[in-house]
Enzyme design. Sequence first.
Site, mmCIF file in Angstrom:
data_model
loop_
_atom_site.group_PDB
_atom_site.id
_atom_site.type_symbol
_atom_site.label_atom_id
_atom_site.label_comp_id
_atom_site.label_asym_id
_atom_site.label_seq_id
_atom_site.Cartn_x
_atom_site.Cartn_y
_atom_site.Cartn_z
ATOM 1 N N GLY A 15 -33.159 1.078 37.538
ATOM 2 C CA GLY A 15 -32.047 0.142 37.680
ATOM 3 C C GLY A 15 -32.070 -0.545 39.031
ATOM 4 N N ASN A 16 -32.673 0.122 40.038
ATOM 5 C CA ASN A 16 -32.849 -0.498 41.352
ATOM 6 C C ASN A 16 -34.025 -1.465 41.373
ATOM 7 O OD1 ASN A 16 -31.213 2.003 42.293
ATOM 8 N ND2 ASN A 16 -31.409 0.757 44.130
ATOM 9 N N SER A 17 -34.841 -1.452 40.343
ATOM 10 C CA SER A 17 -36.004 -2.337 40.309
ATOM 11 C C SER A 17 -35.570 -3.790 40.477
ATOM 12 C CB SER A 17 -36.748 -2.182 38.983
ATOM 13 O OG SER A 17 -37.423 -0.955 38.932
ATOM 14 N N ASP A 77 -46.047 -7.659 39.703
ATOM 15 C CA ASP A 77 -44.755 -7.127 39.252
ATOM 16 C C ASP A 77 -43.592 -7.946 39.811
ATOM 17 O OD1 ASP A 77 -43.167 -5.420 37.746
ATOM 18 O OD2 ASP A 77 -42.879 -4.006 39.387
ATOM 19 N N LEU A 136 -62.192 -14.204 35.199
ATOM 20 C CA LEU A 136 -63.570 -14.075 34.726
ATOM 21 C C LEU A 136 -63.617 -14.019 33.208
ATOM 22 C CD1 LEU A 136 -66.560 -13.724 35.479
ATOM 23 C CD2 LEU A 136 -66.137 -11.248 35.673
ATOM 24 N N GLY A 137 -62.505 -13.562 32.612
ATOM 25 C CA GLY A 137 -62.433 -13.539 31.153
ATOM 26 C C GLY A 137 -63.003 -12.293 30.522
ATOM 27 N N VAL A 138 -62.929 -11.144 31.206
ATOM 28 C CA VAL A 138 -63.418 -9.894 30.635
ATOM 29 C C VAL A 138 -62.396 -8.786 30.892
ATOM 30 C CG1 VAL A 138 -65.869 -10.429 30.838
ATOM 31 C CG2 VAL A 138 -64.675 -9.339 32.757
ATOM 32 N N HIS A 141 -41.497 -6.210 35.308
ATOM 33 C CA HIS A 141 -41.270 -5.226 34.249
ATOM 34 C C HIS A 141 -39.805 -5.149 33.833
ATOM 35 C CE1 HIS A 141 -40.234 -2.456 37.655
ATOM 36 N NE2 HIS A 141 -39.420 -1.950 36.756
#
Length: 465
Positions: free
Chosen positions: A312-314, A235, A369-371, A205
């Site tokens: 900011g620590n992410s 993430d 699975l495509g859904v 992110h």
Amino acid sequence: MEEKYSRPQCCALPGGPAGREGIMDQRQYPQYPQQPGGPCPPYVQQPGMEYPPYPPYGGQGSAAPPYGGSVYGQGGGPVPPRAPQYVYQTPGGKPPRRRRNRAPLVAVLLCLGLAATVFLAGEAFDALRSGGAARRRPTPGEVPSFTIEDLPEDADGGLSTVEIAKTVGPSVVCINVYEPGSISIAGSGSGIILNEDGFIVTNAHVVEGSSAVTVLLDDGRELDAWIVGSDTRTDLAVVKITADGLVPASFGDSDILQVGERAVAIGNAAGQLSGTVTQGIISGLNREISMQAGNSVVTMNLIQTSAAINPGNSGGALVNRFGQVIGINSAKLNSSTFEGIGFAIPSADAQPVVEDLIAYGYVKDRVALGVMVIALSPVTGPANDLPSQGLYISSVEDYSDLNNHDITVGDVILTADGVTLETTSDLLDVLETHKPGETVRLEIQKRGSGNVVTVDAVLAESRSN
């Protein structure tokens, strides 16, 4: 001593009455009738100037009117004729150059300067967007290892917080991201140097939606970077720079952590305070935390810590008492309601994901699975004439094998490989046991008729992040 100055007197004119000599003896004036009380000519003769511009009658130092009457223009006296206009000419008889209006020229130059500035800024942004790091992706055999090390045998009780900060600090960087069409920083996060080749792990992110990325090292160098790969489901993301003298972090095994251990978080707090160090403990392990990943919600098993993890620590480091990185901090997963609750992605879970991102740019052999599905509950299901449990299909991708089995929007997946589905995580857990090309058996209730059908769907490989 105070010096006194007196006004110089005019020299005698050639052929005129005697005057004081030696003061202005090199200046020549044309002769004109001297009036009683009139001043000396107050100018230096110039070619083309026939008459001196002496003060008019009535001015300071001027002579009295010759007829004994009032001053011209005062007390009813006559108005003097208009004085002649004298034009100064330079030696040689040429008139002075007319002062031109330079405003249009200045405006043109300013416009050109502004255009050049915009052009150079665009070139600088294009260079920034392209990144200065080498963009050759390593082959699978060249992928640098993400090594998880054992605990040191001679560490005793571990390092002090000061020693941890000095050891790990140079391995934590600040990451600045830019949005498309902008040269201003849109956001900041943190990252951890994986190896001397310049690979850096951070949160997905942090770099999501960015058009350019720069990395600010602990020693003050700021370098262009490019995104090697990103995975929103975990993430995690990897960026790369090209630089010498990098200090890689040492990674420890998150699987052997114990609740109550000391933990230190290092990162770029608030996006401005790089190298911020906070301390706490391991508050919990295997915390199931749900987060939005693209258009779906995924559940992750995370480390809970009391060490402060701020925006900011992410992407920063969660470090054990031996100076080993055992988690990648994620402010996105932190609680905004309670203090002292932070979460980090375990190093053991991050290792295979990071290695795939470096080698392929995505997580290899992850099935799809495509859904798109929405979990039903005893409240939302019956209220819409649907089952009280199951996954409601809200969309079907073109590549999905379910299109070959007449499965459409509005149908509900009840089970997968015999596992009753109550949450999206239940389905993901089943899919992760398969590889692309394998089949998964689904029980699906058709909307309208309510009939339940069994489908063996072929799984595709997911290359999305």
